[in-house]
Scaffold this motif. Structure first.
Motif, PDB file in Angstrom:
ATOM      1  N   GLU A  82      -6.904  16.217 145.522  1.00 20.74           N
ATOM      2  CA  GLU A  82      -7.429  14.952 146.047  1.00 20.74           C
ATOM      3  C   GLU A  82      -7.991  14.061 144.952  1.00 20.74           C
ATOM      4  O   GLU A  82      -8.488  12.981 145.231  1.00 20.74           O
ATOM      5  CB  GLU A  82      -8.553  15.237 147.066  1.00 20.74           C
ATOM      6  N   SER A  83      -7.929  14.509 143.697  1.00 17.06           N
ATOM      7  CA  SER A  83      -8.575  13.804 142.593  1.00 17.06           C
ATOM      8  C   SER A  83      -7.586  12.973 141.793  1.00 17.06           C
ATOM      9  O   SER A  83      -6.442  13.386 141.581  1.00 17.06           O
ATOM     10  CB  SER A  83      -9.253  14.817 141.670  1.00 17.06           C
ATOM     11  N   GLY A  84      -8.043  11.820 141.354  1.00 15.90           N
ATOM     12  CA  GLY A  84      -7.195  10.895 140.615  1.00 15.90           C
ATOM     13  C   GLY A  84      -6.609  11.464 139.333  1.00 15.90           C
ATOM     14  O   GLY A  84      -5.486  11.131 138.959  1.00 15.90           O
ATOM     15  N   GLN A  85      -7.367  12.335 138.649  1.00 14.73           N
ATOM     16  CA  GLN A  85      -6.854  12.868 137.382  1.00 14.73           C
ATOM     17  C   GLN A  85      -5.608  13.723 137.579  1.00 14.73           C
ATOM     18  O   GLN A  85      -4.858  13.965 136.635  1.00 14.73           O
ATOM     19  CB  GLN A  85      -7.923  13.640 136.602  1.00 14.73           C
ATOM     20  N   ALA A  86      -5.341  14.164 138.811  1.00 14.88           N
ATOM     21  CA  ALA A  86      -4.141  14.966 139.076  1.00 14.88           C
ATOM     22  C   ALA A  86      -2.867  14.187 138.761  1.00 14.88           C
ATOM     23  O   ALA A  86      -1.809  14.788 138.563  1.00 14.88           O
ATOM     24  CB  ALA A  86      -4.133  15.448 140.526  1.00 14.88           C
ATOM     25  N   ALA A  87      -2.972  12.855 138.692  1.00 16.45           N
ATOM     26  CA  ALA A  87      -1.810  12.041 138.322  1.00 16.45           C
ATOM     27  C   ALA A  87      -1.317  12.401 136.921  1.00 16.45           C
ATOM     28  O   ALA A  87      -0.154  12.180 136.597  1.00 16.45           O
ATOM     29  CB  ALA A  87      -2.165  10.557 138.387  1.00 16.45           C
ATOM     30  N   PHE A  88      -2.191  12.965 136.099  1.00 14.33           N
ATOM     31  CA  PHE A  88      -1.831  13.310 134.725  1.00 14.33           C
ATOM     32  C   PHE A  88      -1.365  14.758 134.592  1.00 14.33           C
ATOM     33  O   PHE A  88      -0.933  15.176 133.528  1.00 14.33           O
ATOM     34  CB  PHE A  88      -3.037  13.099 133.788  1.00 14.33           C
ATOM     35  N   TYR A  89      -1.497  15.553 135.649  1.00 16.01           N
ATOM     36  CA  TYR A  89      -1.196  16.980 135.567  1.00 16.01           C
ATOM     37  C   TYR A  89       0.308  17.269 135.525  1.00 16.01           C
ATOM     38  O   TYR A  89       1.086  16.667 136.262  1.00 16.01           O
ATOM     39  CB  TYR A  89      -1.769  17.732 136.771  1.00 16.01           C
ATOM     40  N   GLN A  90       0.656  18.212 134.697  1.00 18.74           N
ATOM     41  CA  GLN A  90       2.002  18.757 134.614  1.00 18.74           C
ATOM     42  C   GLN A  90       1.971  20.131 135.301  1.00 18.74           C
ATOM     43  O   GLN A  90       0.892  20.656 135.578  1.00 18.74           O
ATOM     44  CB  GLN A  90       2.411  18.903 133.142  1.00 18.74           C
ATOM     45  N   PRO A  91       3.125  20.741 135.549  1.00 17.81           N
ATOM     46  CA  PRO A  91       3.120  22.072 136.167  1.00 17.81           C
ATOM     47  C   PRO A  91       2.233  23.077 135.421  1.00 17.81           C
ATOM     48  O   PRO A  91       1.561  23.894 136.054  1.00 17.81           O
ATOM     49  CB  PRO A  91       4.598  22.479 136.132  1.00 17.81           C
ATOM     50  N   SER A  92       2.193  22.983 134.115  1.00 20.77           N
ATOM     51  CA  SER A  92       1.346  23.909 133.352  1.00 20.77           C
ATOM     52  C   SER A  92      -0.132  23.689 133.640  1.00 20.77           C
ATOM     53  O   SER A  92      -0.926  24.631 133.628  1.00 20.77           O
ATOM     54  CB  SER A  92       1.621  23.781 131.854  1.00 20.77           C
ATOM     55  N   ASP A  93      -0.525  22.444 133.932  1.00 25.05           N
ATOM     56  CA  ASP A  93      -1.927  22.160 134.279  1.00 25.05           C
ATOM     57  C   ASP A  93      -2.279  22.802 135.618  1.00 25.05           C
ATOM     58  O   ASP A  93      -3.382  23.326 135.794  1.00 25.05           O
ATOM     59  CB  ASP A  93      -2.178  20.654 134.341  1.00 25.05           C
ATOM     60  N   TRP A  94      -1.340  22.759 136.563  1.00 25.06           N
ATOM     61  CA  TRP A  94      -1.587  23.390 137.861  1.00 25.06           C
ATOM     62  C   TRP A  94      -1.694  24.906 137.697  1.00 25.06           C
ATOM     63  O   TRP A  94      -2.484  25.552 138.388  1.00 25.06           O
ATOM     64  CB  TRP A  94      -0.513  23.008 138.874  1.00 25.06           C
ATOM     65  N   ALA A  95      -0.918  25.452 136.767  1.00 25.34           N
ATOM     66  CA  ALA A  95      -1.022  26.898 136.499  1.00 25.34           C
ATOM     67  C   ALA A  95      -2.399  27.219 135.920  1.00 25.34           C
ATOM     68  O   ALA A  95      -3.014  28.230 136.290  1.00 25.34           O
ATOM     69  CB  ALA A  95       0.088  27.341 135.547  1.00 25.34           C
ATOM     70  N   VAL A  96      -2.899  26.370 135.048  1.00 24.83           N
ATOM     71  CA  VAL A  96      -4.241  26.558 134.484  1.00 24.83           C
ATOM     72  C   VAL A  96      -5.288  26.439 135.596  1.00 24.83           C
ATOM     73  O   VAL A  96      -6.277  27.184 135.618  1.00 24.83           O
ATOM     74  CB  VAL A  96      -4.510  25.545 133.340  1.00 24.83           C
ATOM     75  N   ALA A  97      -5.071  25.520 136.536  1.00 22.47           N
ATOM     76  CA  ALA A  97      -6.008  25.351 137.658  1.00 22.47           C
ATOM     77  C   ALA A  97      -6.076  26.625 138.497  1.00 22.47           C
ATOM     78  O   ALA A  97      -7.164  27.044 138.915  1.00 22.47           O
ATOM     79  CB  ALA A  97      -5.587  24.165 138.527  1.00 22.47           C
ATOM     80  N   ARG A  98      -4.929  27.247 138.731  1.00 19.25           N
ATOM     81  CA  ARG A  98      -4.920  28.509 139.492  1.00 19.25           C
ATOM     82  C   ARG A  98      -5.656  29.602 138.722  1.00 19.25           C
ATOM     83  O   ARG A  98      -6.405  30.387 139.289  1.00 19.25           O
ATOM     84  CB  ARG A  98      -3.483  28.951 139.795  1.00 19.25           C
ATOM     85  N   TYR A  99      -5.450  29.629 137.409  1.00 23.28           N
ATOM     86  CA  TYR A  99      -6.140  30.604 136.558  1.00 23.28           C
ATOM     87  C   TYR A  99      -7.656  30.385 136.633  1.00 23.28           C
ATOM     88  O   TYR A  99      -8.417  31.339 136.800  1.00 23.28           O
ATOM     89  CB  TYR A  99      -5.630  30.471 135.119  1.00 23.28           C
TER      90      TYR A  99
END
Length: 132
Positions: free
Chosen positions: A46-63
């Motif tokens: 729901e956050s604006g910074q997610a516009a900058f996220y790549q798949p690897s960033d989402w993997a880091v978020a899960r970690y």
């Protein structure tokens, strides 16, 4: 390392503070995660910074959510090294206003739909100050 002008150094990347229009298909939170870790992970969507996220960033978020969950679910109080490591991972995802400022990213606030003109507000404030 190339030379950067003062304008480049001082420039700020702006993005809307709303969720990105298109998010990749993201894994759902692990049902075993602590509630706070789940809430944090979902808040990224729901956050604006997610516009900058790549798949690897989402993997880091899960970690990060997994680390957070394990720490919150433990009977032992978290140690400083664990907290510092988790904060470092969260910082890399630009999750706080301070993180985004340091990265020179600004999420534009949504303006209220109906806002009284400044002159009306000023008059109301003046009347209130004189007890009117």
């Amino acid at each position: 390392m190339g030379h950067r002008s003062k304008e480049e150094k001082d420039s700020v990347t702006k993005a809307p503070s709303v969720p990105p229009a298109e998010l990749p298909d993201l894994p759902e939170p692990d049902p075993n995660w602590h509630e706070i870790a789940t809430d944090w992970y979902l808040s990224l969507r729901e956050s604006g910074q997610a516009a900058f996220y790549q798949p690897s960033d989402w993997a880091v978020a899960r970690y990060a959510a997994e680390l957070m969950s394990r720490g919150l679910s433990s009977d032992r109080p978290p140690n400083g090294q664990y907290v510092a490591a988790l904060n470092s991972v969260m910082t890399s995802l630009l999750t706080t206003e301070g993180d985004r400022r340091r990265a020179r990213i600004e999420l534009e606030r949504k303006k209220p739909a109906q806002q009284a003109p400044a002159s009306v507000t000023a008059i109301a404030d003046y009347r209130a100050s004189i007890g009117g």
